[in-house]
Design a protein around this motif. Structure first.
Motif, PDB file in Angstrom:
ATOM      1  N   LEU A 151       2.434 -13.948   4.164  1.00 19.49           N
ATOM      2  CA  LEU A 151       2.641 -13.511   3.311  1.00 19.49           C
ATOM      3  C   LEU A 151       3.573 -13.635   1.932  1.00 19.49           C
ATOM      4  N   PRO A 152       2.815 -13.236   1.240  1.00 22.74           N
ATOM      5  CA  PRO A 152       4.197 -13.694   0.062  1.00 22.74           C
ATOM      6  C   PRO A 152       5.181 -12.507   0.071  1.00 22.74           C
ATOM      7  N   ALA A 153       6.255 -12.251  -0.404  1.00 19.90           N
ATOM      8  CA  ALA A 153       6.973 -10.978  -1.019  1.00 19.90           C
ATOM      9  C   ALA A 153       5.813  -9.365  -1.252  1.00 19.90           C
ATOM     10  N   GLN A 154       5.995  -8.394  -0.590  1.00 16.60           N
ATOM     11  CA  GLN A 154       5.316  -7.454  -1.068  1.00 16.60           C
ATOM     12  C   GLN A 154       6.946  -5.846  -1.614  1.00 16.60           C
ATOM     13  N   PRO A 155       6.727  -7.099  -2.899  1.00 11.48           N
ATOM     14  CA  PRO A 155       8.407  -5.008  -3.117  1.00 11.48           C
ATOM     15  C   PRO A 155       7.281  -3.913  -3.122  1.00 11.48           C
ATOM     16  N   GLN A 156       7.927  -2.769  -3.041  1.00  8.21           N
ATOM     17  CA  GLN A 156       7.121  -1.591  -2.901  1.00  8.21           C
ATOM     18  C   GLN A 156       6.228  -1.135  -2.328  1.00  8.21           C
ATOM     19  N   ARG A 157       5.706  -1.915  -1.893  1.00 10.90           N
ATOM     20  CA  ARG A 157       4.326  -1.986  -1.073  1.00 10.90           C
ATOM     21  C   ARG A 157       3.941  -1.253  -0.170  1.00 10.90           C
ATOM     22  N   LYS A 158       3.450  -0.204  -0.770  1.00 12.54           N
ATOM     23  CA  LYS A 158       3.136   0.819   0.871  1.00 12.54           C
ATOM     24  C   LYS A 158       2.156  -0.387   2.350  1.00 12.54           C
ATOM     25  N   ALA A 159       2.267   0.324   3.086  1.00 16.31           N
ATOM     26  CA  ALA A 159       1.862  -0.158   4.476  1.00 16.31           C
ATOM     27  C   ALA A 159       2.044   0.661   5.246  1.00 16.31           C
TER      28      ALA A 159
END
Length: 157
Positions: free
Chosen positions: A69-77
């Motif tokens: 995955l590319p960077a996912q800044p501030q995405r909730k998981a």
């Protein structure tokens, strides 16, 4: 809130049952990591990652997907798993997955685990263990977990 669930379920369909229960509450599509383009994640506010546990780890296909995955800044998981045994204090199988997601910039806002039918050797020799799991109670627990997520994340978005 727009959600999606990336799920690897290969042995008995246990994890898919849990994913579907969570997905029903979140109105989230459940996808296999091999059939999903990671660039589409930008369209979602919340991403779930789940699989059965194999030798104490999430399925290798899901781990490989997260690694690419590319960077996912501030995405909730959130993470979820099915396993014949619960996490132990000594070896927390969700820890490495949470660490991998956080390294990608995700904020991991929850985790869920359910017992499930397990036929890994030597259990296969005796017909497996945790027959009938996940059961209705496990599915209801998964729905409750999803409601909590929806309320917590949906109000924060």
């Amino acid at each position: 809130m727009k959600a999606i669930i990336v799920c690897t379920s290969v042995s008995h369909g246990n994890t898919k049952k849990i994913a579907d229960a969570i997905g029903d509450v979140l109105q989230a599509r459940v996808v296999d990591p091999g059939q999903f383009d990671a660039t589409e994640l930008a369209a979602y506010d919340l991403v779930g990652f789940g699989s059965g546990i194999y030798l104490g780890s999430f399925h290798s296909q899901l781990r490989a997907f997260v690694d690419t995955l590319p960077a996912q800044p501030q995405r909730k998981a959130f993470v979820f798993a099915t396993s014949g045994f619960p996490e132990s204090r000594i070896h927390r199988f969700s820890g490495p997955m949470v660490d991998s997601l956080e390294q990608k910039g995700f904020e991991v806002v929850g985790g869920f685990s359910a017992r499930a039918f397990d036929t890994f050797l030597p259990f296969k020799l005796v017909g497996g263990l945790r027959k009938g799991r996940p059961n209705d109670s496990d599915l209801e627990s998964a729905r409750s977990f999803a409601e909590h997520l929806r309320n917590a994340v949906g109000t924060a978005s």
